[in-house]
Enzyme design. Sequence first.
Site, PDB file in Angstrom:
ATOM      1  N   VAL A  14      33.030 116.361  25.832  1.00  0.00           N
ATOM      2  CA  VAL A  14      31.651 115.896  25.626  1.00  0.00           C
ATOM      3  C   VAL A  14      31.567 114.381  25.795  1.00  0.00           C
ATOM      4  O   VAL A  14      30.628 113.866  26.420  1.00  0.00           O
ATOM      5  CB  VAL A  14      31.120 116.339  24.251  1.00  0.00           C
ATOM      6  CG1 VAL A  14      29.732 115.748  24.000  1.00  0.00           C
ATOM      7  CG2 VAL A  14      31.069 117.863  24.160  1.00  0.00           C
ATOM      8  N   ALA A  43      37.415 105.203  20.311  1.00  0.00           N
ATOM      9  CA  ALA A  43      38.646 105.448  19.554  1.00  0.00           C
ATOM     10  C   ALA A  43      39.151 106.861  19.826  1.00  0.00           C
ATOM     11  O   ALA A  43      38.386 107.820  19.756  1.00  0.00           O
ATOM     12  CB  ALA A  43      38.390 105.272  18.059  1.00  0.00           C
ATOM     13  N   ILE A 136      19.621 122.289  24.385  1.00  0.00           N
ATOM     14  CA  ILE A 136      18.250 122.703  24.059  1.00  0.00           C
ATOM     15  C   ILE A 136      17.733 121.821  22.926  1.00  0.00           C
ATOM     16  O   ILE A 136      18.372 121.740  21.886  1.00  0.00           O
ATOM     17  CB  ILE A 136      18.205 124.175  23.593  1.00  0.00           C
ATOM     18  CG1 ILE A 136      18.904 125.095  24.589  1.00  0.00           C
ATOM     19  CG2 ILE A 136      16.774 124.612  23.348  1.00  0.00           C
ATOM     20  CD1 ILE A 136      19.078 126.533  24.079  1.00  0.00           C
ATOM     21  N   GLU A 190      37.958 129.843  23.803  1.00  0.00           N
ATOM     22  CA  GLU A 190      39.095 128.971  23.543  1.00  0.00           C
ATOM     23  C   GLU A 190      40.351 129.782  23.261  1.00  0.00           C
ATOM     24  O   GLU A 190      40.288 130.986  22.993  1.00  0.00           O
ATOM     25  CB  GLU A 190      38.771 128.067  22.362  1.00  0.00           C
ATOM     26  CG  GLU A 190      37.618 127.122  22.682  1.00  0.00           C
ATOM     27  CD  GLU A 190      37.365 126.128  21.573  1.00  0.00           C
ATOM     28  OE1 GLU A 190      38.330 125.542  21.064  1.00  0.00           O
ATOM     29  OE2 GLU A 190      36.194 125.927  21.232  1.00  0.00           O
ATOM     30  N   ASP A 201      30.892 129.840  13.978  1.00  0.00           N
ATOM     31  CA  ASP A 201      30.161 128.794  14.706  1.00  0.00           C
ATOM     32  C   ASP A 201      28.652 129.067  14.669  1.00  0.00           C
ATOM     33  O   ASP A 201      27.855 128.164  14.400  1.00  0.00           O
ATOM     34  CB  ASP A 201      30.672 128.743  16.148  1.00  0.00           C
ATOM     35  CG  ASP A 201      29.903 127.768  17.006  1.00  0.00           C
ATOM     36  OD1 ASP A 201      30.101 126.556  16.843  1.00  0.00           O
ATOM     37  OD2 ASP A 201      29.082 128.223  17.842  1.00  0.00           O
ATOM     38  N   LYS A 205      25.413 126.867  12.817  1.00  0.00           N
ATOM     39  CA  LYS A 205      24.145 126.465  13.445  1.00  0.00           C
ATOM     40  C   LYS A 205      22.944 127.092  12.735  1.00  0.00           C
ATOM     41  O   LYS A 205      21.922 126.439  12.537  1.00  0.00           O
ATOM     42  CB  LYS A 205      24.168 126.848  14.921  1.00  0.00           C
ATOM     43  CG  LYS A 205      25.255 126.098  15.701  1.00  0.00           C
ATOM     44  CD  LYS A 205      25.504 126.752  17.058  1.00  0.00           C
ATOM     45  CE  LYS A 205      26.646 126.085  17.815  1.00  0.00           C
ATOM     46  NZ  LYS A 205      27.098 126.901  18.957  1.00  0.00           N
ATOM     47  N   GLY A 302      29.109 122.817  26.738  1.00  0.00           N
ATOM     48  CA  GLY A 302      29.487 122.192  27.997  1.00  0.00           C
ATOM     49  C   GLY A 302      29.328 120.694  27.933  1.00  0.00           C
ATOM     50  O   GLY A 302      28.577 120.164  27.106  1.00  0.00           O
TER      51      GLY A 302
END
Lengths: 436, 436
Positions: A14, A43, A136, A190, A201, A205, A302
């Site tokens: 990212v 960093a 989004i 992953e 996950d 959210k 992504g």
Amino acid sequence: MKPIQVGLLGAGTVGGGVFTVLQRNHEEIERRAGRGIEIAVVADLDQERAAQIVQNRAKIVTDAYQVINDPTVEVVIELIGGYGIAKTLVLAAIAAGKHVVTANKALIAVHGNEIFAAAREKGVIVAFEAAVAGGIPIIKALREGLTANRIEWIAGIINGTTNFILSEMRDKGLDFEVVLKEAQRLGYAEADPTFDIEGIDAAHKASIMSAIAFGVPVQFDKAHVEGITNLAAIDIKYAEELGYRIKLLGITKRTPDGIELRVHPTLIPKDRLIANVEGAMNAVQVFGDAVGTTLYYGKGAGSEPTASAVIADLVDVVRYQSVPADKRVPYLAFQEDKVINTVVMPIGEITTSYYLRLKVADETGVLANITKILADQDISIDALLQKEALAGQNQTDLIILTHKTQEKRMLSAIEHMTKLPTVLGGVIKIRLEELS
Amino acid sequence: MKPIQVGLLGAGTVGGGVFTVLQRNHEEIERRAGRGIEIAVVADLDQERAAQIVQNRAKIVTDAYQVINDPTVEVVIELIGGYGIAKTLVLAAIAAGKHVVTANKALIAVHGNEIFAAAREKGVIVAFEAAVAGGIPIIKALREGLTANRIEWIAGIINGTTNFILSEMRDKGLDFEVVLKEAQRLGYAEADPTFDIEGIDAAHKASIMSAIAFGVPVQFDKAHVEGITNLAAIDIKYAEELGYRIKLLGITKRTPDGIELRVHPTLIPKDRLIANVEGAMNAVQVFGDAVGTTLYYGKGAGSEPTASAVIADLVDVVRYQSVPADKRVPYLAFQEDKVINTVVMPIGEITTSYYLRLKVADETGVLANITKILADQDISIDALLQKEALAGQNQTDLIILTHKTQEKRMLSAIEHMTKLPTVLGGVIKIRLEELS
């Protein structure tokens, strides 16, 4: 005017996207923001990877505190992820009076209340558009676009990995394990996919959206979470036959008895727009009392889609850093003194419809016994599908769709069903939502 | 803190919705905004209708200037509609130093540049979320949610009346005129439906989105506008056979040669999410270079959905009225000195794909002549469907889907085709967009 100076913690996928997009679109972004945005210092412990991503466009350090305590840095972007060191560093950045932009849903879901309290104290912005549904702009829609509404419920496909797996399972009739391996090979899952496939996950959210929608604290610890690991291809097939599609939804609802907050595979009618969200795409459906249904669709993960949200937050920081803290949009959409500590209901208390699959002996009276158990629990049947027994077999699949009932009634009915000698093995139960 | 005092011009359906929602959700709205919102005075020439809607909740006057010049009024909501008196009153409100919230797409599309210039001069907010796609917060998404992106194109179903008519035409195989009458009976189309069915309303909205997406002035006068009045049920049917759906789209694109801005019936692949937006619903698909495709779906009209957008704007006014004007989000998303006067291309210059329907004599050599004409114009064929001639008829329908070409080449090809003796009558041409 000098570009706003940004420090970046964590130079991964990212972070690379943020550099790329800021560079490619710097003119377009400045045309909007009225001021440039410049990542001055980065960093990362992995100096080699960082050097590849940063490409001499910023100073690279190993010590995150060199970013946080850099007096020229006005905003810190946290892209480390996880609850551990990320939390310490975000709190340190806030303590140092920096605005924070983060894509870290785990952090906001688990420690959001503490982080926002610290930020409020220091009068700094903590922005987290990228934490939910990637590119989004759903946080903005909920916090600012739908402010007229009493939001009644939200249902979202908010994990691309599992939506990709479910789409493949349906398209190809394959089982979960097979598709998971394929997804890992293609980079959609992953190496350790636990957080995705177990629904954690999505629950992060959903917890964040729940707080913003209803004006309650972030309550990830009270979410009911089921993933897709136990979902069989046959249930996807039967659901299709009955006009439904199975999606892993993050759901949060406001009811007179409290808030529902749950993640689980869900049957939804095929003709709903959200049922047609395929592959790794995300979509969030929101029901507000004035506006009715709105839906927001796009890439939920992504490099560049997530960077899109991170940079939108940076533009907001450029715009609103000089605005008095009490005039800014509240972190969780509602004024701090107006947040209500509404209880999240235990899963047994929620009300929904159900899909049931039973393996039953091909004998007379089987159906009568099962329907009597449902009737005893006041559960009414919406649809029933009995498959013909295969030649030479004296057992068959029975599929039942029920009307709405309370989960604990359903659990009780299932307990009784499994005791019937004609019900062979367990009863598969998948929740069903009409989303209308 | 005293509620912000609002004046309302025009007490119709939407005005009623604003009253209803403000009353029902006043607590929820204040929990978010940190301040109440109160409509203090309403102007409408029709005192009786106004009295019914206002129900003693505000003072009613006939003279709009009594609202505009009321020193206690901080914001004026304009819900009169049209370009005439609405423009005069909005400019008067701005001149009086009031912030303005409007749902008037015609006004913003035709006089937006002038209105924003006046507002800039006075340092007041002019908010218009309700002007595009009703309750969907698309203006906020474009102006604030996607600021990291170079937006490449927008395609929207932004007129509910025509989408309802097209959905009905497809479902029932009926012709336009029949469905229009039904839509009028059901209240989905107005007694004078010209603005909707001729595409003008959609063009207003597309022009506004074009300006916000690309940082150009509002250029409604340069939009190419075609409605759905000439669309035949047979073309909807043939499109379906080929895997496409026909929607009235408002399209705006950025190209190296300028901006495309056009409204017309469009074939889109059935499996696109936007192709599945049915009935009176709206949806806007936006393609940004970083985020990729995002889509925003909801009710584009109606009393409470529109009120939802109007009130969201009022909440923004509460939040940002004390922010210095140069720190607020610019009216058209881009800083005023960064707006570029990019040309809108004439329709002959645009590039797209096409659906063609020809009635041809059932003779040998017909296809050879037609394909040669296309080849001469460098237009390549993507798909071709020749229907069998009905018994006793020596003519048949030929349907061609082409790859992308410039419109003027297509017009030239059509001109040549119509001169062929084997081509009977005119050639039907409908544009096709992949939206991928």
